[in-house]
Design a protein around this motif. Structure first.
Motif, PDB file in Angstrom:
ATOM      1  N   UNK A  82       0.829  -1.205   0.000  1.00 22.94           N
ATOM      2  CA  UNK A  82       0.000   0.000   0.000  1.00 22.94           C
ATOM      3  C   UNK A  82       0.863   1.256   0.000  1.00 22.94           C
ATOM      4  N   UNK A  83       1.865   1.284   0.879  1.00 25.08           N
ATOM      5  CA  UNK A  83       2.758   2.448   0.949  1.00 25.08           C
ATOM      6  C   UNK A  83       3.500   2.647  -0.370  1.00 25.08           C
ATOM      7  N   UNK A  84       4.005   1.555  -0.959  1.00 20.40           N
ATOM      8  CA  UNK A  84       4.742   1.648  -2.220  1.00 20.40           C
ATOM      9  C   UNK A  84       3.840   2.161  -3.342  1.00 20.40           C
ATOM     10  N   UNK A  85       2.588   1.688  -3.352  1.00 19.05           N
ATOM     11  CA  UNK A  85       1.666   2.115  -4.410  1.00 19.05           C
ATOM     12  C   UNK A  85       1.284   3.582  -4.246  1.00 19.05           C
ATOM     13  N   UNK A  86       1.068   4.017  -3.003  1.00 17.72           N
ATOM     14  CA  UNK A  86       0.747   5.429  -2.760  1.00 17.72           C
ATOM     15  C   UNK A  86       1.908   6.328  -3.188  1.00 17.72           C
ATOM     16  N   UNK A  87       3.138   5.882  -2.924  1.00 20.15           N
ATOM     17  CA  UNK A  87       4.312   6.640  -3.387  1.00 20.15           C
ATOM     18  C   UNK A  87       4.321   6.700  -4.917  1.00 20.15           C
ATOM     19  N   UNK A  88       4.026   5.543  -5.560  1.00 19.46           N
ATOM     20  CA  UNK A  88       4.015   5.496  -7.021  1.00 19.46           C
ATOM     21  C   UNK A  88       2.948   6.420  -7.605  1.00 19.46           C
ATOM     22  N   UNK A  89       1.795   6.511  -6.931  1.00 17.57           N
ATOM     23  CA  UNK A  89       0.720   7.402  -7.388  1.00 17.57           C
ATOM     24  C   UNK A  89       1.219   8.839  -7.498  1.00 17.57           C
ATOM     25  N   UNK A  90       1.970   9.294  -6.490  1.00 20.86           N
ATOM     26  CA  UNK A  90       2.465  10.666  -6.496  1.00 20.86           C
ATOM     27  C   UNK A  90       3.658  10.833  -7.439  1.00 20.86           C
ATOM     28  N   UNK A  91       4.475   9.788  -7.578  1.00 22.89           N
ATOM     29  CA  UNK A  91       5.609   9.873  -8.506  1.00 22.89           C
ATOM     30  C   UNK A  91       5.131   9.997  -9.951  1.00 22.89           C
ATOM     31  N   UNK A  92       4.000   9.333 -10.254  1.00 25.23           N
ATOM     32  CA  UNK A  92       3.479   9.381 -11.620  1.00 25.23           C
ATOM     33  C   UNK A  92       2.977  10.771 -12.000  1.00 25.23           C
ATOM     34  N   UNK A  93       2.878  11.670 -11.024  1.00 22.32           N
ATOM     35  CA  UNK A  93       2.476  13.045 -11.321  1.00 22.32           C
ATOM     36  C   UNK A  93       3.659  13.866 -11.857  1.00 22.32           C
ATOM     37  N   UNK A  94       4.879  13.339 -11.719  1.00 18.10           N
ATOM     38  CA  UNK A  94       6.055  14.027 -12.267  1.00 18.10           C
ATOM     39  C   UNK A  94       5.976  13.971 -13.787  1.00 18.10           C
ATOM     40  N   UNK A  95       6.151  15.098 -14.483  1.00 17.96           N
ATOM     41  CA  UNK A  95       6.034  15.130 -15.941  1.00 17.96           C
ATOM     42  C   UNK A  95       6.881  14.053 -16.623  1.00 17.96           C
ATOM     43  N   UNK A  96       6.241  13.290 -17.487  1.00 16.50           N
ATOM     44  CA  UNK A  96       6.937  12.278 -18.267  1.00 16.50           C
ATOM     45  C   UNK A  96       6.909  10.893 -17.649  1.00 16.50           C
ATOM     46  N   UNK A  97       6.764  10.798 -16.333  1.00 20.01           N
ATOM     47  CA  UNK A  97       6.812   9.485 -15.688  1.00 20.01           C
ATOM     48  C   UNK A  97       5.555   8.660 -15.968  1.00 20.01           C
ATOM     49  N   UNK A  98       4.420   9.314 -16.102  1.00 17.00           N
ATOM     50  CA  UNK A  98       3.206   8.572 -16.414  1.00 17.00           C
ATOM     51  C   UNK A  98       3.318   7.952 -17.809  1.00 17.00           C
ATOM     52  N   UNK A  99       3.893   8.692 -18.741  1.00 17.35           N
ATOM     53  CA  UNK A  99       4.067   8.169 -20.097  1.00 17.35           C
ATOM     54  C   UNK A  99       5.021   6.968 -20.072  1.00 17.35           C
ATOM     55  N   UNK A 100       6.134   7.121 -19.353  1.00 16.80           N
ATOM     56  CA  UNK A 100       7.101   6.024 -19.233  1.00 16.80           C
ATOM     57  C   UNK A 100       6.465   4.820 -18.556  1.00 16.80           C
ATOM     58  N   UNK A 101       5.658   5.079 -17.515  1.00 12.59           N
ATOM     59  CA  UNK A 101       4.961   3.997 -16.834  1.00 12.59           C
ATOM     60  C   UNK A 101       3.982   3.286 -17.748  1.00 12.59           C
ATOM     61  N   UNK A 102       3.318   4.040 -18.618  1.00 12.59           N
ATOM     62  CA  UNK A 102       2.395   3.442 -19.581  1.00 12.59           C
ATOM     63  C   UNK A 102       3.113   2.505 -20.537  1.00 12.59           C
ATOM     64  N   UNK A 103       4.273   2.931 -21.039  1.00 10.99           N
ATOM     65  CA  UNK A 103       5.061   2.076 -21.929  1.00 10.99           C
ATOM     66  C   UNK A 103       5.502   0.801 -21.212  1.00 10.99           C
ATOM     67  N   UNK A 104       5.898   0.948 -19.946  1.00 10.64           N
ATOM     68  CA  UNK A 104       6.324  -0.213 -19.171  1.00 10.64           C
ATOM     69  C   UNK A 104       5.158  -1.178 -18.941  1.00 10.64           C
ATOM     70  N   UNK A 105       3.965  -0.639 -18.733  1.00 13.21           N
ATOM     71  CA  UNK A 105       2.800  -1.495 -18.536  1.00 13.21           C
ATOM     72  C   UNK A 105       2.460  -2.284 -19.802  1.00 13.21           C
ATOM     73  N   UNK A 106       2.648  -1.680 -20.969  1.00 16.30           N
ATOM     74  CA  UNK A 106       2.418  -2.413 -22.225  1.00 16.30           C
ATOM     75  C   UNK A 106       3.350  -3.620 -22.285  1.00 16.30           C
ATOM     76  N   UNK A 107       4.613  -3.408 -21.925  1.00 12.87           N
ATOM     77  CA  UNK A 107       5.587  -4.497 -21.909  1.00 12.87           C
ATOM     78  C   UNK A 107       5.178  -5.561 -20.879  1.00 12.87           C
ATOM     79  N   UNK A 108       4.690  -5.126 -19.720  1.00 13.38           N
ATOM     80  CA  UNK A 108       4.249  -6.061 -18.685  1.00 13.38           C
ATOM     81  C   UNK A 108       3.068  -6.892 -19.174  1.00 13.38           C
ATOM     82  N   UNK A 109       2.160  -6.270 -19.922  1.00 13.37           N
ATOM     83  CA  UNK A 109       0.998  -6.995 -20.449  1.00 13.37           C
ATOM     84  C   UNK A 109       1.448  -8.097 -21.400  1.00 13.37           C
TER      85      UNK A 109
END
Length: 229
Positions: free
Chosen positions: A58-85
């Motif tokens: 839970x703590x790690x995910x909450x940290x990730x939620x706020x980190x994804x607000x940093x410009x560009x990280x959400x886009x990078x996270x999206x690309x990583x999720x495609x690879x994970x899928x």
């Protein structure tokens, strides 16, 4: 996104599905870590180990939620999720590498550490699906993790009996990835906010990921048959 709106429940559903699909291995880890302990200790180990794992996740995910607000990280996270899928469709599991602990606290430590290491994919996927809402993170984890832990045998059996669950999970992850990609600020500035573009891109990427996953698995089967001949 308003609390308890249709969008809220859509995101909550996505979080639960992804946790169930991605959390099967974590459930096996919990069982294997405690398997050599006396019966009367196993339930306590699972309870304490799972509690610690839920807290850290839970703590790690909450940290990730706020980190994804940093410009560009959400886009990078999206690309990583495609690879994970894609990897979800093609990866072979090696859970037998997890050793059983010999002591009560050793088993708890094994569960927490293994869950933290193996749960990185879950953390990113849930953080992306939550769209910046910590309440969604907590709700999703509270619903799905107990199901994975105490219903681990049923989850694994369901996945083995109904293999279609894996592609469905992969599709949900891919759609979450697309949502992250198109809602990145610099992408919105280019294409604006369009549900048509989002769902169109989602359909294309889901089809592409499922096709590549199927082709890779088919290639593995052919190579295995060739080596066995």
């Amino acid at each position: 996104m308003e609390l308890f709106s249709p969008e809220f429940f859509q995101a909550l559903f996505a979080i639960v599905i992804m946790d169930l699909v991605l959390g099967g291995d974590n459930a096996i880890v919990i069982g294997m870590a405690a398997r050599n302990l006396p019966k009367q200790q196993q339930k306590k180990v699972i309870l304490f180990g799972t509690g610690g794992a839920i807290l850290i996740r839970t703590l790690a995910t909450l940290v990730a939620v706020y980190l994804l607000k940093i410009p560009g990280l959400m886009f990078a996270g999206g690309l990583l999720l495609v690879w994970m899928a894609y990897k979800l469709l093609t990866d072979e599991k090696h859970d037998e590498q997890v050793d059983s602990a010999a002591s009560f606290w050793g088993a708890i430590k094994t569960i927490i550490i293994a869950d933290a290491v193996m749960g990185l994919d879950n953390v990113l996927a849930v953080a992306g699906a939550a769209h910046g809402h910590p309440i969604l993170v907590v709700f999703g984890l509270l619903i799905s993790i107990p199901i994975v832990v105490w219903g681990s045998t049923l989850v694994i059996k369901a996945i083995n009996r109904f293999p279609v669950i894996i592609p469905i999970g992969s599709a949900v992850i891919t759609h979450t990835a697309v949502t992250m990609l198109v809602h990145e600020k610099f992408v919105v500035n280019i294409i604006g906010e369009s549900a048509l573009i989002e769902w169109g891109l989602s359909a294309v990427l889901i089809a592409g990921v499922l096709y590549l996953g199927h082709r890779t698995n088919k290639k593995k089967v052919l190579e295995a048959a060739k080596n066995a001949a």
